[in-house]
Enzyme design. Structure first.
Site, PDB file in Angstrom:
ATOM      1  N   HIS A  49     -59.856  39.306  25.988  1.00 30.94           N
ATOM      2  CA  HIS A  49     -58.752  40.110  25.425  1.00 30.94           C
ATOM      3  C   HIS A  49     -58.622  39.861  23.926  1.00 30.94           C
ATOM      4  CE1 HIS A  49     -54.514  41.768  26.491  1.00 30.94           C
ATOM      5  NE2 HIS A  49     -54.735  41.981  25.207  1.00 30.94           N
ATOM      6  N   HIS A  51     -58.112  41.890  20.076  1.00 32.49           N
ATOM      7  CA  HIS A  51     -57.868  43.119  19.308  1.00 32.49           C
ATOM      8  C   HIS A  51     -58.647  43.028  18.000  1.00 32.49           C
ATOM      9  CE1 HIS A  51     -54.707  44.645  21.988  1.00 32.49           C
ATOM     10  NE2 HIS A  51     -54.396  43.375  22.167  1.00 32.49           N
ATOM     11  N   ARG A  68     -59.211  45.825  16.112  1.00 31.46           N
ATOM     12  CA  ARG A  68     -58.524  46.784  15.227  1.00 31.46           C
ATOM     13  C   ARG A  68     -59.390  47.855  14.575  1.00 31.46           C
ATOM     14  NH1 ARG A  68     -53.869  45.474  17.520  1.00 31.46           N
ATOM     15  NH2 ARG A  68     -52.824  43.665  16.675  1.00 31.46           N
ATOM     16  N   ASP A 128     -53.836  48.628  27.235  1.00 36.51           N
ATOM     17  CA  ASP A 128     -53.131  47.448  26.735  1.00 36.51           C
ATOM     18  C   ASP A 128     -52.221  47.773  25.548  1.00 36.51           C
ATOM     19  OD1 ASP A 128     -52.465  44.666  26.617  1.00 36.51           O
ATOM     20  OD2 ASP A 128     -53.604  44.615  24.759  1.00 36.51           O
ATOM     21  N   ASN A 152     -45.968  40.050  22.628  1.00 39.87           N
ATOM     22  CA  ASN A 152     -45.690  40.793  23.842  1.00 39.87           C
ATOM     23  C   ASN A 152     -46.771  40.510  24.888  1.00 39.87           C
ATOM     24  OD1 ASN A 152     -44.872  42.590  25.733  1.00 39.87           O
ATOM     25  ND2 ASN A 152     -45.245  44.435  24.523  1.00 39.87           N
ATOM     26  N   ASP A 203     -55.628  37.181  23.666  1.00 39.40           N
ATOM     27  CA  ASP A 203     -54.815  38.311  23.168  1.00 39.40           C
ATOM     28  C   ASP A 203     -54.691  38.215  21.647  1.00 39.40           C
ATOM     29  OD1 ASP A 203     -53.339  40.612  22.946  1.00 39.40           O
ATOM     30  OD2 ASP A 203     -51.504  39.797  23.807  1.00 39.40           O
ATOM     31  N   PHE A 235     -45.538  43.248  17.512  1.00 38.01           N
ATOM     32  CA  PHE A 235     -45.813  42.109  18.386  1.00 38.01           C
ATOM     33  C   PHE A 235     -47.231  41.601  18.131  1.00 38.01           C
ATOM     34  CE2 PHE A 235     -42.693  44.617  20.805  1.00 38.01           C
ATOM     35  CZ  PHE A 235     -41.811  43.643  21.245  1.00 38.01           C
ATOM     36  N   GLY A 236     -47.431  40.303  18.175  1.00 42.42           N
ATOM     37  CA  GLY A 236     -48.810  39.802  18.158  1.00 42.42           C
ATOM     38  C   GLY A 236     -48.981  38.496  17.425  1.00 42.42           C
TER      39      GLY A 236
HETATM   40  O1  DOR Z   1     -48.420  40.999  21.237  1.00 40.75           O
HETATM   41  C1  DOR Z   1     -49.157  41.927  21.512  1.00 40.75           C
HETATM   42  N1  DOR Z   1     -49.875  42.554  20.560  1.00 40.75           N
HETATM   43  N2  DOR Z   1     -49.238  42.341  22.776  1.00 40.75           N
HETATM   44  C2  DOR Z   1     -49.907  43.449  23.128  1.00 40.75           C
HETATM   45  O2  DOR Z   1     -49.905  43.772  24.281  1.00 40.75           O
HETATM   46  C3  DOR Z   1     -50.566  44.285  22.103  1.00 40.75           C
HETATM   47  C4  DOR Z   1     -50.897  43.492  20.912  1.00 40.75           C
HETATM   48  C5  DOR Z   1     -51.306  44.312  19.717  1.00 40.75           C
HETATM   49  O3  DOR Z   1     -52.110  45.214  19.857  1.00 40.75           O
HETATM   50  O4  DOR Z   1     -50.822  43.998  18.611  1.00 40.75           O
HETATM   51 ZN    ZN Z   2     -51.119  43.405  26.138  1.00 44.75          ZN
END
Ligand code: DOR
Ligand code: ZN
Length: 430
Positions: free
Chosen positions: A62, A64, A66, A154, A280, A307, A325-326
């Protein structure tokens, strides 16, 4: 590519049940030999791993990355360099890019960029729905043909049970899992942090545990109905762990992952309105953490995934409720997880299993990722010093995302070298 001899390390390969003092020889990008005597004759670059752990390269289910669309937050090049620094040799890229990865052209584009620029192996997850809008199914068949390892919207759950059922029927036909972010949108709407005392003190709307539990329960019911494989992302609640454990004992094809931050950080970290702790699902309570750890120990939770969710300083430099979130997680994953080892809550080999053999099983064999150090396997290897202490300095991250609530924290456990397909993609000090 040079032949490598990794010498003197403690080899931990949960897939083959090895934990001991062994050397590894790498030739032609593959594991050529493992032993405790003379390696086969050859011209080796020797890496002295005395005092260090040698393990299969970590696999992140998992991540990202981008790209395309949010290259100011991260690119395939910077995200995979961050992965290499974190000891990861494979990352599974999430499709919430712009455009979203919902058809073959975008899958091919990412593969193409990764081929030229990625430091480690990039696998992809395709969207469940077109444009991640939750309305109609994305192009499952053509994305499967282009090599995606599963389907996910997601960032949000698949909004209706009807669409999810249809997605599961198609995914099952293709032998791929639905990878679900579990959050009931109507319960979570407007929520910023975990619902409870911290949310109340901060005057912010909360996201209750039930938002996750409700979707986990729904998804399990549909996996049971359709026979599809279901993989649940970043599980954060005690209730979800209980539901998954029960579903497994009922024979449902469900797997689950947990993040280093949900295993080690609690909601109190948000008390100073630090937007870098806004994630999140939200950071929860020690009760939830204890259940997640129990879940790792008894197998209810299969894997650990980061994540990794990079954002720019600008994105995060705002009022808490406006921040995205992230957490940027690739480079702190190992050090965070080893906190649990150093305080005696989890054994090191189990953590390695959850970062290697377990995610490899979820991905399946066809991508050449074994999560193991068997002779003939691709030489994906991490070497780390479990006792080396360091201070988290986001300014030094390879990731563009410096959004971590761990800035300035001391962590114990540091990657010193990462080898992907026989190439040294990270070496401490270089
Ligand atoms: O914290 C998060 N960021 N949770 C997610 O499910 C998506 C992610 C994001 O893409 O920034
Ligand atoms: Zn997620």
């Amino acid at each position: 590519m040079k032949n490598l001899l990794i010498h003197n390390g403690r080899l931990i390969d949960p897939a083959s049940g090895i934990d001991g003092q062994f050397d590894i020889a790498v030739a032609g990008g593959k594991i050529a030999w493992i032993g405790d005597n003379q390696p086969p004759a050859g011209d080796y670059e020797v890496i002295d791993a005395a005092g260090q752990v040698v393990a299969p390269g970590f696999i992140d289910l998992h991540t990202h990355l981008r790209q395309p669309g949010f290259e100011n937050k991260e690119t395939i090049a910077t995200g995979t360099r961050a992965a290499a620094r974190g000891g990861f040799t494979t990352v599974c890229a999430m499709p919430n890019t712009s455009p979203a990865v919902d058809n073959r052209t975008v899958v091919d584009y990412v593969n193409c960029v990764a081929f030229g620029e990625a430091a480690v192996r990039v696998l992809q997850i395709g969207c469940v729905s077109k444009g991640r809008k939750g309305e109609s199914l994305a192009e499952f068949g053509e994305m499967a043909a282009a090599g995606v390892i599963g389907f996910s919207d997601d960032g949000s759950s698949v909004p209706t049970s009807r669409l999810l059922k249809q997605a599961m029927e198609y995914a099952a036909g293709l032998g791929l899992p639905i990878i679900e972010h579990c959050e009931d949108a109507s319960l979570a709407d407007g929520g910023q942090v975990n619902e409870g005392i911290v949310a109340t003190r901060l005057g912010l709307a909360g996201i209750p545990n039930a938002a996750e539990d409700a979707i986990v329960a729904r998804d399990i019911a549909l996996a049971k109905l359709t026979g599809a494989r279901l993989h649940l992302c970043h599980i954060s609640t005690r209730g979800a762990v209980d539901l998954i454990r029960q579903a497994k004992s009922d024979g449902v094809k469900v797997t689950a992952e947990v993040t280093p931050h949900h295993l080690t950080l609690t909601e109190e970290l948000c008390l100073g309105y630090d937007t870098n702790a806004k994630v999140n699902p939200p950071l929860r309570t020690q009760t939830d953490i204890d259940a997640l750890i129990e879940g790792l120990l008894d197998g209810a939770i299969d894997a650990i995934a980061t994540d990794h969710a990079p954002h720019t300083a600008n994105d995060k430099c705002c009022e808490f409720a406006l921040a995205p979130f992230g957490i940027s997680g690739l480079e702190t994953a190992l050090g965070s997880l080893l906190r649990l080892v150093h305080c005696g809550k989890l054994p090191l080999p189990l953590i390695i299993e959850k970062l290697t053999a377990a995610p490899a099983r979820i991905i399946g064999k066809k991508h050449g990722v074994t999560g193991s150090l068997g002779v003939g396997d691709p030489a994906d290897i991490v070497i780390f010093d479990p006792d080396a202490e360091w201070t988290v300095d986001p300014g030094k991250f390879a990731s563009r995302g410096r959004n971590t609530p761990l800035a300035g924290e001391r962590l114990k456990g540091k990657v010193t070298a990462t080898i992907c397909r026989g190439n040294t993609v990270y070496r401490e000090g270089n």
